[in-house]
Design a protein around this motif. Structure first.
Motif, short mmCIF file in Angstrom:
data_model
loop_
_atom_site.label_atom_id
_atom_site.label_comp_id
_atom_site.label_asym_id
_atom_site.label_seq_id
_atom_site.Cartn_x
_atom_site.Cartn_y
_atom_site.Cartn_z
N GLU A 1 -27.28 0.27 5.46
CA GLU A 1 -28.10 0.79 6.54
C GLU A 1 -28.56 -0.37 7.42
O GLU A 1 -28.86 -1.45 6.91
N THR A 2 -28.62 -0.14 8.72
CA THR A 2 -29.09 -1.19 9.62
C THR A 2 -30.57 -1.45 9.39
O THR A 2 -31.31 -0.57 8.92
N THR A 3 -31.00 -2.65 9.74
CA THR A 3 -32.40 -3.02 9.53
C THR A 3 -33.34 -2.10 10.30
O THR A 3 -34.39 -1.69 9.77
N GLN A 4 -32.98 -1.75 11.52
CA GLN A 4 -33.83 -0.87 12.32
C GLN A 4 -33.98 0.50 11.70
O GLN A 4 -35.07 1.07 11.64
N ARG A 5 -32.88 1.04 11.20
CA ARG A 5 -32.95 2.37 10.58
C ARG A 5 -33.68 2.33 9.24
O ARG A 5 -34.32 3.31 8.86
N LEU A 6 -33.58 1.23 8.54
CA LEU A 6 -34.32 1.09 7.29
C LEU A 6 -35.82 1.14 7.56
O LEU A 6 -36.59 1.70 6.77
N LYS A 7 -36.23 0.58 8.67
CA LYS A 7 -37.65 0.58 9.02
C LYS A 7 -38.12 1.99 9.39
O LYS A 7 -39.26 2.36 9.11
N ASP B 1 -28.80 -0.98 1.04
CA ASP B 1 -28.64 -2.40 1.29
C ASP B 1 -28.53 -2.64 2.79
O ASP B 1 -27.98 -1.81 3.52
N PRO B 2 -29.06 -3.75 3.29
CA PRO B 2 -28.99 -4.01 4.74
C PRO B 2 -27.57 -4.26 5.20
O PRO B 2 -26.81 -4.98 4.55
N TYR B 3 -27.20 -3.62 6.30
CA TYR B 3 -25.87 -3.81 6.86
C TYR B 3 -25.72 -5.27 7.30
O TYR B 3 -26.60 -5.81 7.97
N GLU C 1 -24.82 -8.73 9.18
CA GLU C 1 -24.64 -9.12 10.58
C GLU C 1 -23.24 -9.72 10.75
O GLU C 1 -22.78 -10.50 9.92
#
Length: 205
Positions: free
Chosen positions: A51-57, A70-72, A74
Motif C-alpha cells: 500500500e502507498t504511504t498516503q493510503r496507509l495514512k 507493507d509500504p509500496y 519507491e
C-alpha cells in the motif's frame, strides 16, 4: 558387528503461498501447517499486501492481526519497480510451495500488458533461479474453486471470502474509506486467499 545408526524422522511442515501478483496492488496469502494439523482456515493464514504511504495514512485501523500492509517501494524506473516488487514477494514466499494466478489482461493497453508480463516474468525467474517451486493457475480455475462459477465477479469472490473468514463487513471501507465500490487492495487480498486455499487442496489431494 553391524551397528545401525539411529535414524530420526524429519517432519517437514507444509507451507503454501498464494500470490495475486500485480503492479499496483500485489497480495500474498501464506498458510502454514501447525503441529501436524493440515486443516485450512483463515486464522491459519497470514496475508501481506502493498500500500502507498498516503493510503496507509488514510486507511482506518483494523483488528485483523493476520493481515499486514507493507509500504509500496519507491521506484524510478519500471525495471527497478519490477525488481523491488519481486524481492518483496520472494522474502515472503521462500520455503513455500507457491501458487500464482495466471494472466488476465482483459482490455488493458499494450504497454500495460507488457509491463505486467515483465513484472510477473521477473518474479518467476527469481523463483526458478532459487529452485522455488511454483505453479501457475488460470483465474477461471480460482473463481470456480471459490464460487463454483468460472466467471465470478469481484462481489461473488468477496462474499465467499467473507463467509469463511472473520473480516468485518466494512472491511472494504476500512481499507478504502473514500471508495464506494469493491476495489483493491480488498479484491487482491481475497484472490490471494482463494489461490492459497486452492494450492492447499491441490497439495493434500
Amino acid at each position: 558387528v553391524i551397528q545401525w545408526k539411529n535414524l530420526q524422522k524429519v517432519n517437514i511442515m507444509m507451507k503454501i503461498a498464494g500470490i495475486d501478483y500485480s503492479l499496483t496492488s500485489p497480495a500474498i496469502c501464506v498458510w502454514k501447517e501447525q503441529n501436524d494439523n493440515r486443516q485450512f482456515d483463515f486464522n491459519r493464514c497470514t496475508i501481506h499486501y502493498l500500500e502507498t504511504t498516503q493510503r496507509l495514512k488514510r486507511a482506518a485501523q483494523h483488528e485483523i492481526l493476520n493481515i499486514y500492509a507493507d509500504p509500496y517501494p519507491e521506484w524510478e524506473t519500471e525495471e527497478q519497480r519490477h525488481d523491488l516488487l519481486s524481492d518483496w514477494a520472494m522474502n515472503i514466499v521462500r520455503g513455500s510451495k507457491v501458487f500464482i494466478e495466471g494472466y488476465a489482461f482483459a482490455t488493458s493497453g499494450k504497454s500495460h500488458v507488457r509491463s505486467v508480463a515483465e513484472n510477473s516474468g521477473l518474479l518467476k525467474h527469481k523463483m526458478y533461479r532459487d529452485n522455488q517451486e511454483f505453479i501457475s493457475v488460470p483465474p477461471t480455475v480460482i473463481k470456480k474453486f471459490a464460487t463454483d462459477k468460472g466467471n465470478a465477479n469481484k462481489e461473488l469472490m468477496y462474499n465467499a471470502f467473507s463467509e469463511e473468514s472473520n473480516v468485518p463487513k466494512d472491511f472494504q471501507k476500512t481499507l478504502r474509506p473514500k471508495s464506494t465500490k469493491l476495489t483493491n487492495p480488498t479484491t487482491d487480498i481475497v484472490d490471494s486467499y482463494w489461490i492459497c486455499k486452492y494450492g492447499w487442496k491441490d497439495s493434500i489431494a
